[in-house]
Design an enzyme around this catalytic site. Structure first.
Site, PDB file in Angstrom:
ATOM      1  N   ARG A  89      25.136   9.613  -2.673  1.00  0.00           N
ATOM      2  CA  ARG A  89      25.162   9.049  -1.324  1.00  0.00           C
ATOM      3  C   ARG A  89      26.310   8.069  -1.113  1.00  0.00           C
ATOM      4  NH1 ARG A  89      18.589   8.363  -1.039  1.00  0.00           N
ATOM      5  NH2 ARG A  89      18.193  10.603  -0.848  1.00  0.00           N
ATOM      6  N   SER A 118      17.309  14.013   5.951  1.00  0.00           N
ATOM      7  CA  SER A 118      17.256  14.060   4.498  1.00  0.00           C
ATOM      8  C   SER A 118      18.454  14.761   3.866  1.00  0.00           C
ATOM      9  CB  SER A 118      15.977  14.778   4.090  1.00  0.00           C
ATOM     10  OG  SER A 118      16.015  15.124   2.733  1.00  0.00           O
ATOM     11  N   ARG A 158      21.450   4.706  -5.942  1.00  0.00           N
ATOM     12  CA  ARG A 158      20.299   5.527  -6.271  1.00  0.00           C
ATOM     13  C   ARG A 158      20.561   6.986  -5.945  1.00  0.00           C
ATOM     14  NH1 ARG A 158      16.201   7.721  -3.575  1.00  0.00           N
ATOM     15  NH2 ARG A 158      16.149   6.496  -1.666  1.00  0.00           N
ATOM     16  N   HIS A 196      19.770   2.261   4.105  1.00  0.00           N
ATOM     17  CA  HIS A 196      18.619   3.085   3.732  1.00  0.00           C
ATOM     18  C   HIS A 196      17.749   2.481   2.634  1.00  0.00           C
ATOM     19  CE1 HIS A 196      16.337   6.718   3.159  1.00  0.00           C
ATOM     20  NE2 HIS A 196      16.768   6.892   1.923  1.00  0.00           N
ATOM     21  N   GLY A 229       0.810  -1.222   0.000  1.00  0.00           N
ATOM     22  CA  GLY A 229       0.000   0.000   0.000  1.00  0.00           C
ATOM     23  C   GLY A 229       0.836   1.262   0.000  1.00  0.00           C
ATOM     24  N   GLY A 230       2.088   1.182  -0.453  1.00  0.00           N
ATOM     25  CA  GLY A 230       2.886   2.401  -0.586  1.00  0.00           C
ATOM     26  C   GLY A 230       2.642   3.042  -1.937  1.00  0.00           C
ATOM     27  N   LEU A 231       3.531   3.950  -2.315  1.00  0.00           N
ATOM     28  CA  LEU A 231       3.323   4.696  -3.560  1.00  0.00           C
ATOM     29  C   LEU A 231       3.172   3.784  -4.780  1.00  0.00           C
ATOM     30  CD1 LEU A 231       5.654   7.800  -3.208  1.00  0.00           C
ATOM     31  CD2 LEU A 231       3.199   7.811  -3.698  1.00  0.00           C
ATOM     32  N   ALA A 232       4.038   2.773  -4.900  1.00  0.00           N
ATOM     33  CA  ALA A 232       3.996   1.920  -6.087  1.00  0.00           C
ATOM     34  C   ALA A 232       2.687   1.145  -6.158  1.00  0.00           C
ATOM     35  CB  ALA A 232       5.198   0.966  -6.088  1.00  0.00           C
ATOM     36  N   GLY A 233       2.302   0.536  -5.041  1.00  0.00           N
ATOM     37  CA  GLY A 233       1.080  -0.264  -5.026  1.00  0.00           C
ATOM     38  C   GLY A 233      -0.154   0.582  -5.295  1.00  0.00           C
TER      39      GLY A 233
END
Lengths: 248, 582
Positions: free
Chosen positions: B283, B248, B384, B350, B9-13
């Site tokens: 990073r 962040s 990333r 992370h 149920g995150g952004l992708a889903g």
């Protein structure tokens, strides 16, 4: 350097079983929060009397005060367990589930009511589609600033817990969903559902049932301007009702 | 069968569910808890899109180049290019959904910088961008829920995919975590969007949900896992007893500076070593630099493993307007105000660049089974860039949703035989029964702690083959002890110990995949760094790692990388000319 902390947890193995208190002693670093103490119990599920016991069940996810999962009563106050640092709490630390929602087990509650409230509030933009329709409307910084304050609501339920009007005898939708009506009514594209939202706001369990105790804002972990949002919604609902009456 | 199952149920889903519902396909949306509590909520800094509203000359093409370069050329170029081209429209979409993006005085979407690019390319909402994008997607799904096209199963855990005789995915089996009921969900296609496996590393910046179990279970069922060894360690987090809390990259994007004391004077080592990018190197580079300063040179603040991230020179009002979320987190957990004193930070695990292998339509090697978001491998190569995580989750979710709808509309699969559903549900019932019988002396939470410590110490920033080998031995030992776990909870109601123990089994599998991949890859690329092999070795290692499950340990093969647009060049961030290959 670990320190010993005493916790008293109100436990219930299922929704219909009797609640009882169980005491735990755990060793945690001085900077630890309530979640760290509960995690320690899982690693040694033994109570203060030395008897093995099932690990305490509770809800948590992000552990940094954003997701809203770990709300519970800590020394009688509704707050997030992850941002409750043990060094700031009187001992023994009393942990109880939120009382305005059905208990699932131990400290875990079912907050479906909050999400049902968001449905009643029509807390969304009526989008034409997710395909590329070009840029949205321009928005002034001032509008962005105050709508962002309200859009940070993480549905933790603390405001519902503190509100005297949210109870078994009332249909009051509660502070969190009402604030979302104020927010969406202010968005340039939220306008299309404004009338429907205001119908919900003046309907059963609507904004008029707010008793103005103002507890919601005091307990909100994100310090949302709930009192202002509800007052503003009340103004909109009254104006809407008058217009409806005049145009009859 | 015109029904899609989305797991996660995150952004992708949520984006996959939206795309399907919009196309009139009914969706069963399964998630561990309410979607609003998904880990996307914890994403802070912002989302990349070459909107170029500052007139810097940014373009999707530059975004594409920065992303491929930032990922040290390990990412397949076709999907990355498509993502970068789609990014501006994605920002506009979320803007129309009502996301309160920070604004310019003219009312346009404000942009800021993150690492690995010289452009202002990041749209943001304070420092809680992920929360705001997640809520907007959740609101749109709620709309379709009210309309009857989406049914949410929040509080359900994925157990396995239902595969038919031809190896095609026909649905999933899941368990309700309250009643512990096990149920089969038939579907024309399935989208897995269950996030990363961060919990394998114990204390990380991740949420408690990020256990990687769904990916591990699917791996056991024959789904390939790609580039598992590429684990991002974020340079700036607050170390904590229960988790490490992210500060962040946007703190640096807005002007925050990293330093430590050398000879009694502030030493801005990133600015000295990387003059062109300074504090905004990617990073992997920043993390290695902080490690070098603290671990190798012993110059950590107060003799600890920590350096300063300093915003105290910046205008507090402006900082509050653009970074409030992280100020709040630092203040709550340390009691200090970052506007007045420098923050003490250290790197923490992370993000996983690797994940379930998918093709350019987000489909795994199992027909009908798609994956999107951090659980898949496709967009980030060996490292990333900040601002690309949410973008890849949203874009991948949309691609997966649309591709799944095409497959469903093609209608080749027909109805799912009930015998198939019952057989898979029964298999999972039996596994649960076996778990419930576990009453040995080992505590699953302690085993997890040990796993996390080993993985953190040996399979993160600096990797040595002898330590990786010892870690594999340790994982084998932990697997053996896992068979002697005791649940301490025999309840058939909200049994969290059962669910966690099951997850731990999956974590042990994926830990092995990650470690074996790292051991085999004798080079340094992006987040994967071996002092014994300090250079990138394109001749031998410019290839995608593919792990296939085998009971004795993963079988590893390699596949070529799609390099059709940008020729690999040496990756450096000290001068702009070096970065551009000039």
């Amino acid at each position: 350097m670990a320190e010993t902390v005493t916790l008293r947890v109100k436990r219930r193995s299922a929704p219909d079983s009797r609640a009882c208190w169980e005491e735990f002693r755990v060793r945690v670093p001085p900077t630890a929060n309530v979640v760290a103490a509960l995690k320690e119990i899982r690693k040694t599920p033994v109570n203060a009397a030395g008897r093995p016991t099932p690990p305490v069940v509770w809800d948590c996810s992000c552990l940094e005060g954003v997701c809203g999962a770990c709300a519970m009563l800590i020394n009688g106050k509704a707050r997030l367990a992850c941002t409750a640092l043990l060094k700031d709490l009187a001992q023994p630390v009393r942990l109880e589930p939120l009382s305005k929602f059905p208990v699932v087990r131990d400290l875990m509650v079912d907050r479906t009511a909050l999400f049902e409230g968001l449905k009643r509030a029509k807390a969304w933009i009526e989008l034409d589609g997710t395909h590329d329709l070009g840029p949205g409307p321009r928005v002034q910084q001032s509008l962005q600033a105050w709508t962002y304050e309200l859009s940070r609501c993480n549905s933790c339920g603390c405001c519902m817990e503190a509100c005297p009007q949210v109870n078994g005898r009332s249909a009051f939708i509660g502070p969190a969903p009402l604030a979302q009506i104020t927010r969406f009514n202010a968005h340039p594209l939220g306008e299309s559902l404004r009338a429907e939202r205001l119908e919900a706001a003046r309907g059963p369990g609507g904004v008029h049932e707010c008793g103005k105790a103002q507890n919601c804002e005091k307990v909100c972990p994100k310090r949302l301007p709930l009192v202002w949002a509800i007052a503003e919604l009340n103004r909109q609902a009254v104006a809407y009702s008058i217009r409806q009456w005049l145009s009859r | 069968m015109r029904r899609l199952v989305v797991v996660g149920g995150g952004l992708a889903g949520l984006m996959a569910a939206l795309k399907a519902a919009e196309a009139g396909v009914a969706v069963d949306l399964l998630a561990l808890g309410p979607c609003k509590r998904s880990h996307s909520a914890a994403a802070q800094g912002g989302i990349n899109a070459a909107l170029d509203t500052l007139g810097e000359g940014d373009s999707p093409e530059r975004h594409f180049d920065d992303t491929i370069y930032g990922g040290d050329f390990l990412a397949d170029q076709t999907p990355v290019r498509r993502m970068c081209e789609a990014a501006p429209a994605i920002i506009h979409l979320f803007d129309r959904m009502g996301v309160p993006f920070n604004r310019t005085p003219e009312g346009l979407i404000a942009l800021r910088r993150l690492g690995g690019t010289r452009f202002h390319r990041v749209a943001f909402v304070g420092a809680t961008t992920g929360q705001q994008l997640l809520y907007a997607a959740d609101e749109q799904v709620r709309r379709f829920e009210v309309a009857g096209l989406v049914k949410r199963y929040e509080g359900w855990e994925f157990l396995s995919a239902i595969l038919d005789g031809s190896g095609r995915c026909r649905g999933v089996v899941a368990q309700e975590l309250k009643s512990m009921e096990i149920r089969a969900f038939p579907a024309g296609a399935v989208v897995i969007a269950t996030g990363g496996p961060g919990l394998i590393f114990g204390r990380t910046t991740n949420s408690e949900h990020n256990n990687g179990f769904a990916a591990a279970a699917l791996h056991r069922q024959g789904v390939k896992y790609a580039n598992g060894e590429f684990i991002q360690v974020h340079p700036t987090a607050i170390p904590g007893a229960d988790k490490h809390r992210l500060i962040s990259e946007s703190a640096r994007g807005e002007g925050g500076r990293v330093w430590t004391l050398r000879d009694g004077k502030p030493w801005y080592f990133l600015e000295e070593w990387y003059p062109a990018y300074g504090n905004l190197v990617p990073r992997d580079i920043a993390t290695r630099a902080i490690f070098k300063v603290c671990v190798e040179m012993g110059l950590g603040v107060d003799g600890e493993n920590a350096v300063y991230l300093d915003m105290s020179h910046m205008d507090p009002a402006e900082v509050r307007r653009r970074l409030e979320g992280i100020l709040e987190i630092y203040q709550v957990f340390t009691g200090r105000d970052p506007c007045r004193v420098p923050m003490k930070i250290f790197p923490a695990v992370h993000y996983s660049m690797g994940g379930l292998w998918v093709d350019f339509d987000q489909m795994t090697n199992v027909p009908g089974l798609f994956a999107a978001g951090e659980c898949e491998h496709q967009y980030h190569g060996a490292n990333r860039l900040g601002g690309n995580g949410m973008l890849s989750a949203i874009f991948g979710g949309m691609v997966a949703g649309e591709a799944a709808v095409r497959l469903i509309n093609a209608g080749e699969a027909g109805p799912v035989p009930s015998s198939l559903l019952e057989a898979e549900a029964r298999r999972e019932e039996e596994k649960v029964q076996a778990l419930m019988r576990l009453d040995g002396p080992e505590n699953p939470y302690r085993l997890h702690e040990e796993l996390g410590e080993w993985m953190n110490d040996n399979v993160t920033v600096v990797r040595y083959n002898h330590q990786l080998k010892r870690t594999l031995e340790k994982i084998a030992e932990l697997k053996d002890r896992f068979s002697r776990v005791g649940l301490h909870d025999t309840g058939l109601w909200s049994n969290q110990a059962l669910s966690f123990t099951r997850q731990l089994g999956g974590m042990l599998d994926l830990a092995e995949v990650i470690t074996v991949g790292a051991l085999l890859r004798d080079e340094s690329r992006g987040a994967h760094y071996k002092p014994e092999f300090p250079e990138r070795d394109d001749a031998n290692w410019l290839k995608t790692t593919i792990a296939t499950y085998h009971p004795d340990g993963p079988r590893v093969t390699y596949e070529p990388v799609d390099l059709q647009f940008i020729k690999p060049r040496v990756r450096r961030y000290d001068t702009e000319e070096a970065t551009r290959g000039g």
